[in-house]
Scaffold this motif. Sequence first.
Motif, PDB file in Angstrom:
ATOM      1  N   SER A   1       9.101   5.630  -7.988  1.00 48.82           N
ATOM      2  CA  SER A   1       8.943   4.221  -7.725  1.00 48.82           C
ATOM      3  C   SER A   1      10.183   3.809  -6.668  1.00 48.82           C
ATOM      4  N   HIS A   2       9.987   2.740  -5.668  1.00 49.14           N
ATOM      5  CA  HIS A   2      11.111   2.364  -4.744  1.00 49.14           C
ATOM      6  C   HIS A   2      12.196   1.979  -5.525  1.00 49.14           C
ATOM      7  N   ALA A   3      12.036   1.280  -6.515  1.00 50.73           N
ATOM      8  CA  ALA A   3      13.065   0.624  -7.004  1.00 50.73           C
ATOM      9  C   ALA A   3      14.242   1.875  -7.852  1.00 50.73           C
TER      10      ALA A   3
ATOM     11  N   HIS B   1       1.294   1.301  -4.672  1.00 47.91           N
ATOM     12  CA  HIS B   1       2.573   2.217  -4.918  1.00 47.91           C
ATOM     13  C   HIS B   1       2.788   3.133  -3.671  1.00 47.91           C
ATOM     14  N   ASN B   2       3.824   2.879  -3.258  1.00 44.11           N
ATOM     15  CA  ASN B   2       4.298   3.457  -1.775  1.00 44.11           C
ATOM     16  C   ASN B   2       4.160   5.079  -1.849  1.00 44.11           C
ATOM     17  N   ARG B   3       5.079   5.775  -2.669  1.00 37.48           N
ATOM     18  CA  ARG B   3       5.072   6.915  -2.637  1.00 37.48           C
ATOM     19  C   ARG B   3       3.808   7.742  -3.195  1.00 37.48           C
TER      20      ARG B   3
ATOM     21  N   SER C   1       7.868  -9.395   4.763  1.00 38.97           N
ATOM     22  CA  SER C   1       8.002  -8.762   6.059  1.00 38.97           C
ATOM     23  C   SER C   1       7.251  -7.327   6.023  1.00 38.97           C
ATOM     24  N   LYS C   2       6.406  -7.034   5.358  1.00 43.46           N
ATOM     25  CA  LYS C   2       5.599  -5.941   5.583  1.00 43.46           C
ATOM     26  C   LYS C   2       4.399  -5.867   6.113  1.00 43.46           C
ATOM     27  N   GLY C   3       3.190  -5.927   5.604  1.00 38.39           N
ATOM     28  CA  GLY C   3       1.713  -6.053   5.956  1.00 38.39           C
ATOM     29  C   GLY C   3       1.747  -7.653   6.422  1.00 38.39           C
TER      30      GLY C   3
ATOM     31  N   SER D   1      15.536  -9.626   1.024  1.00 40.00           N
ATOM     32  CA  SER D   1      14.940  -8.307   1.179  1.00 40.00           C
ATOM     33  C   SER D   1      14.097  -8.056  -0.087  1.00 40.00           C
ATOM     34  N   GLY D   2      13.073  -6.837   0.066  1.00 41.64           N
ATOM     35  CA  GLY D   2      12.477  -6.339  -1.014  1.00 41.64           C
ATOM     36  C   GLY D   2      13.542  -5.866  -2.195  1.00 41.64           C
ATOM     37  N   THR D   3      14.379  -4.980  -1.728  1.00 42.86           N
ATOM     38  CA  THR D   3      15.375  -4.556  -2.326  1.00 42.86           C
ATOM     39  C   THR D   3      16.330  -5.345  -3.397  1.00 42.86           C
ATOM     40  N   MET D   4      16.661  -6.546  -2.556  1.00 43.39           N
ATOM     41  CA  MET D   4      17.295  -7.589  -3.302  1.00 43.39           C
ATOM     42  C   MET D   4      16.629  -8.165  -4.381  1.00 43.39           C
TER      43      MET D   4
ATOM     44  N   LEU E   1       7.205  -1.584 -12.683  1.00 46.31           N
ATOM     45  CA  LEU E   1       5.908  -1.127 -12.053  1.00 46.31           C
ATOM     46  C   LEU E   1       5.924  -1.445 -10.706  1.00 46.31           C
ATOM     47  N   GLU E   2       5.066  -0.607  -9.794  1.00 49.77           N
ATOM     48  CA  GLU E   2       4.762  -1.005  -8.487  1.00 49.77           C
ATOM     49  C   GLU E   2       3.283  -1.042  -8.060  1.00 49.77           C
ATOM     50  N   ASN E   3       2.966  -1.889  -7.176  1.00 43.35           N
ATOM     51  CA  ASN E   3       1.580  -2.027  -6.667  1.00 43.35           C
ATOM     52  C   ASN E   3       1.582  -2.840  -5.596  1.00 43.35           C
TER      53      ASN E   3
ATOM     54  N   ILE F   1       7.068  -6.245 -11.748  1.00 44.63           N
ATOM     55  CA  ILE F   1       6.152  -5.620 -10.838  1.00 44.63           C
ATOM     56  C   ILE F   1       6.786  -5.634  -9.316  1.00 44.63           C
ATOM     57  N   ASP F   2       7.194  -4.516  -8.685  1.00 38.21           N
ATOM     58  CA  ASP F   2       7.481  -4.512  -7.497  1.00 38.21           C
ATOM     59  C   ASP F   2       6.302  -4.722  -6.515  1.00 38.21           C
ATOM     60  N   GLY F   3       5.878  -5.737  -6.190  1.00 43.92           N
ATOM     61  CA  GLY F   3       4.651  -6.098  -5.510  1.00 43.92           C
ATOM     62  C   GLY F   3       4.975  -6.244  -3.893  1.00 43.92           C
ATOM     63  N   ALA F   4       5.868  -5.498  -3.412  1.00 45.56           N
ATOM     64  CA  ALA F   4       6.029  -5.543  -1.908  1.00 45.56           C
ATOM     65  C   ALA F   4       4.787  -5.648  -1.202  1.00 45.56           C
ATOM     66  N   ARG F   5       3.671  -4.779  -1.590  1.00 43.18           N
ATOM     67  CA  ARG F   5       2.335  -5.009  -0.880  1.00 43.18           C
ATOM     68  C   ARG F   5       1.463  -5.285  -1.889  1.00 43.18           C
ATOM     69  N   LEU F   6       1.550  -6.211  -2.784  1.00 41.63           N
ATOM     70  CA  LEU F   6       0.582  -6.778  -3.756  1.00 41.63           C
ATOM     71  C   LEU F   6      -0.539  -7.267  -3.028  1.00 41.63           C
TER      72      LEU F   6
ATOM     73  N   ARG G   1       5.474   4.190  11.701  1.00 42.78           N
ATOM     74  CA  ARG G   1       6.553   4.473  10.507  1.00 42.78           C
ATOM     75  C   ARG G   1       6.529   3.829   9.324  1.00 42.78           C
ATOM     76  N   SER G   2       6.182   2.417   9.622  1.00 44.19           N
ATOM     77  CA  SER G   2       6.006   1.343   8.484  1.00 44.19           C
ATOM     78  C   SER G   2       5.332   0.245   8.741  1.00 44.19           C
ATOM     79  N   ASP G   3       4.962  -0.690   7.672  1.00 43.91           N
ATOM     80  CA  ASP G   3       4.479  -1.900   8.336  1.00 43.91           C
ATOM     81  C   ASP G   3       5.825  -3.119   8.242  1.00 43.91           C
TER      82      ASP G   3
ATOM     83  N   ILE H   1       3.905  13.811   5.561  1.00 48.34           N
ATOM     84  CA  ILE H   1       3.958  12.659   6.714  1.00 48.34           C
ATOM     85  C   ILE H   1       3.320  11.434   6.133  1.00 48.34           C
ATOM     86  N   ARG H   2       4.020  10.288   6.699  1.00 49.44           N
ATOM     87  CA  ARG H   2       3.232   8.869   6.184  1.00 49.44           C
ATOM     88  C   ARG H   2       3.222   8.105   7.441  1.00 49.44           C
ATOM     89  N   LEU H   3       1.828   7.656   7.655  1.00 55.77           N
ATOM     90  CA  LEU H   3       1.277   6.606   8.568  1.00 55.77           C
ATOM     91  C   LEU H   3       0.955   5.534   7.986  1.00 55.77           C
TER      92      LEU H   3
HETATM   93  N1  TLP Z   1      10.077   0.299   1.892  1.00 60.61           N
HETATM   94  C1  TLP Z   1      10.119   0.788   3.048  1.00 60.61           C
HETATM   95  C2  TLP Z   1      11.280   2.104   2.746  1.00 60.61           C
HETATM   96  O1  TLP Z   1      12.293   1.570   2.279  1.00 60.61           O
HETATM   97  C3  TLP Z   1      10.845   3.217   2.094  1.00 60.61           C
HETATM   98  C4  TLP Z   1       8.662   1.544   3.481  1.00 60.61           C
HETATM   99  O2  TLP Z   1       8.926   1.689   4.964  1.00 60.61           O
HETATM  100  O3  TLP Z   1       7.864   1.474   3.027  1.00 60.61           O
HETATM  101  N2  TLP Z   1       9.275  -1.934  -2.816  1.00 60.61           N
HETATM  102  C5  TLP Z   1       8.834  -1.044  -2.037  1.00 60.61           C
HETATM  103  C6  TLP Z   1       7.221  -0.616  -2.688  1.00 60.61           C
HETATM  104  C7  TLP Z   1       8.808  -0.739  -0.590  1.00 60.61           C
HETATM  105  O4  TLP Z   1       7.903   0.042  -0.049  1.00 60.61           O
HETATM  106  C8  TLP Z   1      10.020  -1.225   0.084  1.00 60.61           C
HETATM  107  C9  TLP Z   1      10.313  -1.093   1.477  1.00 60.61           C
HETATM  108  C10 TLP Z   1      10.970  -2.200  -0.797  1.00 60.61           C
HETATM  109  C11 TLP Z   1      10.537  -2.473  -2.019  1.00 60.61           C
HETATM  110  C12 TLP Z   1      12.166  -2.575  -0.285  1.00 60.61           C
HETATM  111  O5  TLP Z   1      12.085  -3.822   0.483  1.00 60.61           O
HETATM  112  P1  TLP Z   1      13.140  -3.901   1.794  1.00 60.61           P
HETATM  113  O6  TLP Z   1      13.123  -2.813   2.790  1.00 60.61           O
HETATM  114  O7  TLP Z   1      13.053  -5.163   2.300  1.00 60.61           O
HETATM  115  O8  TLP Z   1      14.441  -3.775   1.104  1.00 60.61           O
END
Ligand code: TLP
Length: 345
Positions: A86-88, A142-144, A202-204, A61-64, A138-140, A171-176, A9-11, A315-317
């Motif tokens: 973009s996620h934000a 890029h999730n979507r 908390s992702k990869g 969290s990444g959101t915060m 920006l995001e890198n 830069i939202d580098g959640a997965r930088l 579902r997600s990393d 679908i996302r894997l």
């Molecule tokens: N992404 C989650 C869901 O919210 C979609 C996921 O499973 O991929 N930036 C990016 C690019 C993200 O993908 C996410 C989380 C966040 C920020 C937010 O991080 P959290 O969940 O820690 O608030």
Amino acid sequence: MGQKRIDLRSDTVTKPSEAMRQAMAHADVGDDVYGEDPTINRLEAEAAKRLGKEAGLFVPSGTMANQVAILAHTERGDEMFIHRDSHAYYYEGGAAALWAGAMLTLLDGEEGLFTADALREAVRPANIHHPRPRLVSLENTHNRAGGAALGVERMDPVMAVAHELGLMVHIDGARLFNAAVALATPASRLVREADSVSICLSKGLGAPVGSVLVGNRAFIDRARTYRKWLGGGMRQAGVLAAAGLLALDNADRLQEDHQRADRLRNGLREMGYDAWEPSVPTNMVMIETPGLAEPLVKAALERGLAFGTMGARRIRLVTHLDVDDEDIARALEIFQELRSQYRAG
Ligand code: TLP
């Protein structure tokens, strides 16, 4: 005995390793609101160093991280330019409007990135009729956009125009680090031109909780105040930062996740699934499944494979630390069984 569920579902679903649990149990801690948690201080300094910035701020969290960054860069009513995928913008529940009172201008472009020209065209001159243009987000990776990694040849020109026009860049580098590995470019180089960057532990990278926001010291001082206002001033949270410090070392193994995602993508394509091929892929696989995303999720779950949807037609894997080669082979078998239920778009 039930089979192990394969969770793609997600990393974000990884569980902390034994080493992480040990590090958490024995972390040196203090009250971080007084700036006295040595483990958090170390994590903030380490993240800032790895990203080539002056200072860091640990957040839950990444959101915060994104929202505190937007708050610290803008005043109410300021305009922020962001890609519509973009996620934000897409996944943070309107938080930028709620907290920062920012006006979001949405831009389009390939793989989650608008061009420098598109940005130049969108930024209007100073005039009483216009909001104050202030921030580009920006995001890198890029999730979507299917986990696409965006190289400096695409990112830097956008940041250069932003700065030329007097805007800040986040830069939202959640997965930088996924991007850094996939592009064989140091993370610090990818974000060299950015004013602030958020990374997720908390992702990869496999930590149970936490993100770090980095930037110059004045920016991080402002961000610290906003974190407190949002209720993100934690106390002996060094127990979390201890896991985060170990997580940073997991950046080196992300290539394995990318290889497994490649195997999944190639196998799915061979079976006739319409799986995306981003220009530089990382740890995600997107499959186009018009109208069938939900039924496929359900049918796969009955067979012990979990994945999510991105809207009704996709679908996302996602591969991660807790997925091995055997899981990928089994996932492909399950997709083979589901083949008759699938119709490409
Ligand atoms: N992404 C989650 C869901 O919210 C979609 C996921 O499973 O991929 N930036 C990016 C690019 C993200 O993908 C996410 C989380 C966040 C920020 C937010 O991080 P959290 O969940 O820690 O608030």
